[in-house]
Design a protein around this motif. Structure first.
Motif, PDB file in Angstrom:
ATOM      1  N   ALA A 143      11.364 -34.633  12.616  1.00 29.90           N
ATOM      2  CA  ALA A 143      10.027 -34.059  12.753  1.00 29.90           C
ATOM      3  C   ALA A 143      10.038 -32.750  13.532  1.00 29.90           C
ATOM      4  O   ALA A 143       9.222 -31.855  13.278  1.00 29.90           O
ATOM      5  CB  ALA A 143       9.098 -35.069  13.438  1.00 29.90           C
ATOM      6  N   LEU A 144      10.957 -32.625  14.483  1.00 30.80           N
ATOM      7  CA  LEU A 144      10.995 -31.408  15.296  1.00 30.80           C
ATOM      8  C   LEU A 144      11.848 -30.300  14.688  1.00 30.80           C
ATOM      9  O   LEU A 144      11.797 -29.156  15.172  1.00 30.80           O
ATOM     10  CB  LEU A 144      11.546 -31.742  16.692  1.00 30.80           C
ATOM     11  N   ALA A 145      12.634 -30.607  13.652  1.00 35.38           N
ATOM     12  CA  ALA A 145      13.503 -29.587  13.056  1.00 35.38           C
ATOM     13  C   ALA A 145      12.710 -28.402  12.503  1.00 35.38           C
ATOM     14  O   ALA A 145      13.078 -27.241  12.746  1.00 35.38           O
ATOM     15  CB  ALA A 145      14.379 -30.213  11.975  1.00 35.38           C
ATOM     16  N   PRO A 146      11.603 -28.601  11.745  1.00 33.18           N
ATOM     17  CA  PRO A 146      10.848 -27.435  11.274  1.00 33.18           C
ATOM     18  C   PRO A 146      10.280 -26.596  12.412  1.00 33.18           C
ATOM     19  O   PRO A 146      10.246 -25.365  12.314  1.00 33.18           O
ATOM     20  CB  PRO A 146       9.737 -28.059  10.419  1.00 33.18           C
ATOM     21  N   PHE A 147       9.845 -27.260  13.512  1.00 28.96           N
ATOM     22  CA  PHE A 147       9.304 -26.496  14.642  1.00 28.96           C
ATOM     23  C   PHE A 147      10.407 -25.680  15.325  1.00 28.96           C
ATOM     24  O   PHE A 147      10.165 -24.551  15.778  1.00 28.96           O
ATOM     25  CB  PHE A 147       8.648 -27.445  15.639  1.00 28.96           C
ATOM     26  N   ALA A 148      11.602 -26.229  15.391  1.00 30.84           N
ATOM     27  CA  ALA A 148      12.711 -25.471  15.970  1.00 30.84           C
ATOM     28  C   ALA A 148      13.046 -24.255  15.114  1.00 30.84           C
ATOM     29  O   ALA A 148      13.281 -23.149  15.629  1.00 30.84           O
ATOM     30  CB  ALA A 148      13.938 -26.369  16.112  1.00 30.84           C
ATOM     31  N   THR A 149      13.055 -24.440  13.794  1.00 31.69           N
ATOM     32  CA  THR A 149      13.305 -23.306  12.896  1.00 31.69           C
ATOM     33  C   THR A 149      12.218 -22.259  13.030  1.00 31.69           C
ATOM     34  O   THR A 149      12.499 -21.044  13.060  1.00 31.69           O
ATOM     35  CB  THR A 149      13.400 -23.794  11.444  1.00 31.69           C
ATOM     36  N   ALA A 150      10.951 -22.703  13.116  1.00 32.14           N
ATOM     37  CA  ALA A 150       9.847 -21.758  13.280  1.00 32.14           C
ATOM     38  C   ALA A 150       9.967 -20.987  14.590  1.00 32.14           C
ATOM     39  O   ALA A 150       9.687 -19.779  14.649  1.00 32.14           O
ATOM     40  CB  ALA A 150       8.510 -22.499  13.212  1.00 32.14           C
ATOM     41  N   GLY A 151      10.401 -21.671  15.644  1.00 29.97           N
ATOM     42  CA  GLY A 151      10.586 -20.972  16.914  1.00 29.97           C
ATOM     43  C   GLY A 151      11.677 -19.926  16.842  1.00 29.97           C
ATOM     44  O   GLY A 151      11.533 -18.807  17.363  1.00 29.97           O
ATOM     45  N   MET A 152      12.790 -20.256  16.174  1.00 29.38           N
ATOM     46  CA  MET A 152      13.857 -19.274  16.013  1.00 29.38           C
ATOM     47  C   MET A 152      13.390 -18.086  15.178  1.00 29.38           C
ATOM     48  O   MET A 152      13.705 -16.921  15.493  1.00 29.38           O
ATOM     49  CB  MET A 152      15.079 -19.942  15.360  1.00 29.38           C
TER      50      MET A 152
ATOM     51  N   ASP B  69      22.142 -23.173   9.067  1.00 30.81           N
ATOM     52  CA  ASP B  69      21.238 -23.442  10.193  1.00 30.81           C
ATOM     53  C   ASP B  69      20.917 -22.178  10.984  1.00 30.81           C
ATOM     54  O   ASP B  69      19.822 -22.062  11.563  1.00 30.81           O
ATOM     55  CB  ASP B  69      21.865 -24.493  11.117  1.00 30.81           C
ATOM     56  N   ILE B  70      21.829 -21.221  11.002  1.00 32.44           N
ATOM     57  CA  ILE B  70      21.601 -19.977  11.738  1.00 32.44           C
ATOM     58  C   ILE B  70      21.120 -18.861  10.814  1.00 32.44           C
ATOM     59  O   ILE B  70      20.241 -18.071  11.166  1.00 32.44           O
ATOM     60  CB  ILE B  70      22.892 -19.541  12.466  1.00 32.44           C
ATOM     61  N   LEU B  71      21.678 -18.804   9.610  1.00 35.93           N
ATOM     62  CA  LEU B  71      21.366 -17.700   8.706  1.00 35.93           C
ATOM     63  C   LEU B  71      19.981 -17.814   8.083  1.00 35.93           C
ATOM     64  O   LEU B  71      19.353 -16.790   7.790  1.00 35.93           O
ATOM     65  CB  LEU B  71      22.422 -17.629   7.600  1.00 35.93           C
ATOM     66  N   VAL B  72      19.489 -19.029   7.874  1.00 35.52           N
ATOM     67  CA  VAL B  72      18.157 -19.184   7.275  1.00 35.52           C
ATOM     68  C   VAL B  72      17.067 -18.616   8.190  1.00 35.52           C
ATOM     69  O   VAL B  72      16.205 -17.849   7.728  1.00 35.52           O
ATOM     70  CB  VAL B  72      17.895 -20.667   6.925  1.00 35.52           C
ATOM     71  N   PRO B  73      17.030 -18.948   9.493  1.00 38.51           N
ATOM     72  CA  PRO B  73      16.023 -18.299  10.349  1.00 38.51           C
ATOM     73  C   PRO B  73      16.154 -16.782  10.397  1.00 38.51           C
ATOM     74  O   PRO B  73      15.149 -16.065  10.437  1.00 38.51           O
ATOM     75  CB  PRO B  73      16.264 -18.940  11.722  1.00 38.51           C
ATOM     76  N   ILE B  74      17.400 -16.279  10.377  1.00 37.38           N
ATOM     77  CA  ILE B  74      17.575 -14.823  10.391  1.00 37.38           C
ATOM     78  C   ILE B  74      17.029 -14.199   9.111  1.00 37.38           C
ATOM     79  O   ILE B  74      16.354 -13.159   9.139  1.00 37.38           O
ATOM     80  CB  ILE B  74      19.061 -14.476  10.587  1.00 37.38           C
ATOM     81  N   ALA B  75      17.301 -14.829   7.960  1.00 35.28           N
ATOM     82  CA  ALA B  75      16.788 -14.297   6.692  1.00 35.28           C
ATOM     83  C   ALA B  75      15.262 -14.327   6.651  1.00 35.28           C
ATOM     84  O   ALA B  75      14.621 -13.378   6.182  1.00 35.28           O
ATOM     85  CB  ALA B  75      17.372 -15.098   5.522  1.00 35.28           C
ATOM     86  N   LEU B  76      14.671 -15.412   7.145  1.00 34.87           N
ATOM     87  CA  LEU B  76      13.206 -15.473   7.200  1.00 34.87           C
ATOM     88  C   LEU B  76      12.644 -14.413   8.140  1.00 34.87           C
ATOM     89  O   LEU B  76      11.604 -13.795   7.850  1.00 34.87           O
ATOM     90  CB  LEU B  76      12.766 -16.867   7.645  1.00 34.87           C
ATOM     91  N   ALA B  77      13.320 -14.181   9.252  1.00 34.37           N
ATOM     92  CA  ALA B  77      12.856 -13.162  10.190  1.00 34.37           C
ATOM     93  C   ALA B  77      12.960 -11.766   9.580  1.00 34.37           C
ATOM     94  O   ALA B  77      12.070 -10.925   9.768  1.00 34.37           O
ATOM     95  CB  ALA B  77      13.662 -13.239  11.482  1.00 34.37           C
ATOM     96  N   VAL B  78      14.038 -11.497   8.846  1.00 32.51           N
ATOM     97  CA  VAL B  78      14.163 -10.194   8.178  1.00 32.51           C
ATOM     98  C   VAL B  78      13.048 -10.006   7.155  1.00 32.51           C
ATOM     99  O   VAL B  78      12.450  -8.925   7.034  1.00 32.51           O
ATOM    100  CB  VAL B  78      15.555 -10.081   7.525  1.00 32.51           C
TER     101      VAL B  78
END
Length: 659
Positions: free
Chosen positions: A201-210, A44-53
């Motif tokens: 429904a809000l989980a993808p938006f939360a990931t996109a925000g991170m 849950d934390i590492l996936v947004p970081i990897a996408l951001a990198v």
């Protein structure tokens, strides 16, 4: 005060990390298991970081270019990020409108599907006399009845007569109607309903925000993050750390850029082709084909499945589906065989198997997002394996570099008694080089590897025999292949006057060519090296006999003939066997006399070292050679070969390759 503080900081020594002893295999496996568990549990934390990198790799060049225009760090980052997310929002809007248009036409498509199914049913009924499906169902029903008769598991009777039989009470008991049970769930509170409905429904938006937040801060502080990574990796080896980071950044950026180009060159023809053949919503399918191709292996399949199914629903016939399938097959073949090899090259440094394994591994850990990130993350792992000695196994397992040189592969194939693959390796080198070059750069190094294993005691007598016999068979096949090619080249009009080396007939038919004794000094591996020299001499028209070491032993050398011998070549794969060579040279001098020159061949000695001079001084040999070309040159100087034959062979070899 400030000057004193600055002076103290300058005088402070830079801490140098202490050398860390290499970790054991158990420690390495434990660390790998902990890393995999961390990746899985912290998804849950590492996936947004990897996408951001990944996004920072893509957007960093654009931000740097805007900064060079004196726009400023913060405005440049915000401008680039806003443009990217605006493009993503526009893409989502276009896709949403296309999906809405597609949904409005679904009723008409449903009627077409029903019509097509009815035509299939009528065709099957006409061709199969009742339909293949119906016949299969009837056959299965008959088989089931026969099986129940054999096993005695017949259905209970339903007629009144059977009900009046003595077994009727048991039957009625077995046929007792079940009692209906109704389970009522307690009413959910509004908070629970909102959590169950709005949460997914809000989980993808939360990931996109991170991802958005991480990307902005990574772009703003990319130099600081780089310095911190260098400090963690080891500031005592700045050169290797910087090279690794630059290598990873260049490979990932180049891969993403090439992937974007490949996807556009794939999605654009798909959209235009679907528009030309009449498939609805071609813009939607072209965009999906472009985006889904970022997912390895499954992306093209998914992007092709939807328009192909839609073509079945749109057209009442079969022309449109066949055209749609043909379009995807043609574009896929062109992209895989023309565009990708031309653009990619060594963009990733991954093998095909590594890409598949990486896709399965990261998908198992992180789901669909892991499939998207599989290739970039694996590229980083391969770069780490290339620059960190403790992780070298990652490059060996996942990289596309050749892990074994050709001489090691040839030695392994000879040791495994696989002459076919050994011949393929040698013939591939023969297509680029001459036989002396192949002997020096491939065959002799393979024999040297076998000699090294023999000295360590890891090569048995059976292994030495397998290598020696395989090398002899390989030399025969290479010589035959070269002779066939020389004969074909000599039969061409341009090459008719020329003849291959060694094929010229002596001026005097009664004259015999000179004889060279090629002696394997100590074992069958040395004999195999002597056989290689003998094959080369035979291509020059010189008689060459291969003599095993047992023939020149102290009790057997008396039976060795001396007539017609022009020179003796002693073959040693062990360059340190000079005491043995000194005794053997003295024995050969006593048997053949001083008139026969002795060439000592130390195949594994370095030609630029003092080995030749020292070997001549210690063994009293006439000449010392460390490679095949040197051996031929010495034999020319000794009068065994005609002067200039080596150059003539090179010219004919070049003409043979040209032909």
């Amino acid at each position: 005060m400030a000057e004193d503080t600055a002076r103290q900081l300058q005088a402070r020594p830079i801490p140098v990390p202490k050398a860390v002893p290499p970790a054991s295999a158990q420690t390495t496996l434990l660390i790998i298991a902990l890393v995999v568990a961390t990746l899985y549990l912290g998804a849950d934390i590492l996936v947004p970081i990897a996408l951001a990198v990944l996004l920072s790799f893509v957007l960093s060049p654009a931000v740097s270019r805007l900064e060079r225009l004196r726009i400023g760090r913060v405005p440049s980052v915000l401008l680039v990020v806003i443009l990217v997310f605006a493009a993503l929002a526009g893409f989502g809007t276009v896709v949403g409108s296309q999906i809405g248009d597609l949904a409005s036409n679904l009723p008409s498509y449903q009627r077409n599907i029903h019509t097509k199914l009815e035509s299939l049913r009528s065709t099957a009924t006409t061709a199969g006399g009742g339909g293949a499906m119906k016949q299969a169902t009837d056959a299965f029903h008959d088989l089931r009845q026969e099986f129940e008769k054999v096993t005695g598991q017949q259905t209970p009777p339903q007629d009144p007569a059977a009900a009046a039989s003595p077994t009727a009470p048991a039957t009625r008991t077995a046929e007792r109607e079940p009692i209906p049970v109704r389970v009522e769930q307690p009413s959910s509170s509004p908070f629970e309903i909102a959590r169950n409905v709005l949460g997914p429904a809000l989980a993808p938006f939360a990931t996109a925000g991170m991802v958005l937040v991480f990307t902005i801060f990574m772009l703003l502080q990319r130099e600081d993050l780089r310095d911190r990574l260098i400090r963690l990796a080891g500031s005592g080896d700045l050169s290797r750390t910087t090279e690794a980071m630059n290598d990873a950044g260049e490979r990932v950026s180049r891969y993403l850029l090439m992937q974007c180009v490949v996807n556009v060159t794939y999605g654009f023809p798909i959209g235009v082709g679907l528009w030309l053949i009449g498939v609805p919503n071609p813009l939607l399918w072209g965009l999906l084909a472009t985006v889904l191709r970022f997912i390895p292996f499954l992306g093209p399949v998914i992007s092709a499945a939807f328009p192909i199914m839609l073509s079945f629903a749109v057209d009442t016939g079969w022309t449109l589906p066949l055209l749609c399938i043909g379009l995807f097959v043609a574009v896929e073949l062109f992209s895989n065989n023309v565009v990708e090899p031309w653009l990619y090259g060594s963009a990733t440094g991954l093998s095909s198997l590594a890409i598949i394994v990486a896709a399965v591994f990261w998908t198992t850990l992180w789901g669909p997002v892991g499939l998207l990130l599989a290739t970039p993350l694996t590229v980083c792992l391969v770069v780490l394996g290339r620059h960190v000695p403790q992780l070298h196994f990652l490059e060996v397992m996942l990289g596309d570099r050749q892990v074994l040189p050709d001489e090691a592969k040839l030695y392994q194939r000879l040791l495994a008694r696989d002459p076919i693959e050994a011949a393929e390796i040698a013939e591939e080198r023969m297509a680029e080089s001459s036989l002396p070059e192949v002997g020096e750069r491939l065959l002799l190094p393979a024999l040297s590897l076998a000699e090294q294993d023999r000295q360590r005691g890891s090569l048995t007598a059976d292994g030495r025999t397998a290598v020696a016999e395989g090398m002899a068979a390989l030399l025969d096949e290479l010589t035959e292949t070269m002779a066939t090619a020389d004969k074909a080249a000599a039969n061409t009009p341009a090459q008719a006057p020329a003849q291959a080396p060694g094929s010229a007939v002596p001026a005097d038919p009664a004259a015999q060519p000179p004889l060279v004794l090629c002696i394997g000094a100590r074992n069958d591996l040395d004999e195999a090296a002597a056989d290689l020299l003998a094959h080369l001499l035979q291509t020059h028209g010189v008689r060459a006999d291969v003599i095993p070491c047992e023939t020149v032993a102290a009790r057997a050398i008396a039976s060795l003939g001396t007539s017609g011998v022009a020179a003796i070549a002693l073959s040693y794969l062990n360059p340190s066997a000079l005491p043995h060579a000194r005794r053997l040279v003295r024995r050969l001098r006593l048997h053949f006399g001083p008139r026969v020159p002795i060439l000592l061949c130390l195949w594994s000695a370095h030609p630029e070292a003092d080995a030749p001079e020292r070997a001549i001084a210690e063994t009293a040999a006439d000449r010392v050679a460390t490679n095949l070309t040197g051996a031929l040159t010495h034999l020319e100087e000794l009068g065994v070969l005609e002067p200039g034959e080596t150059e003539a062979e090179t010219d004919v070899e070049a003409e043979r390759k040209t032909a």
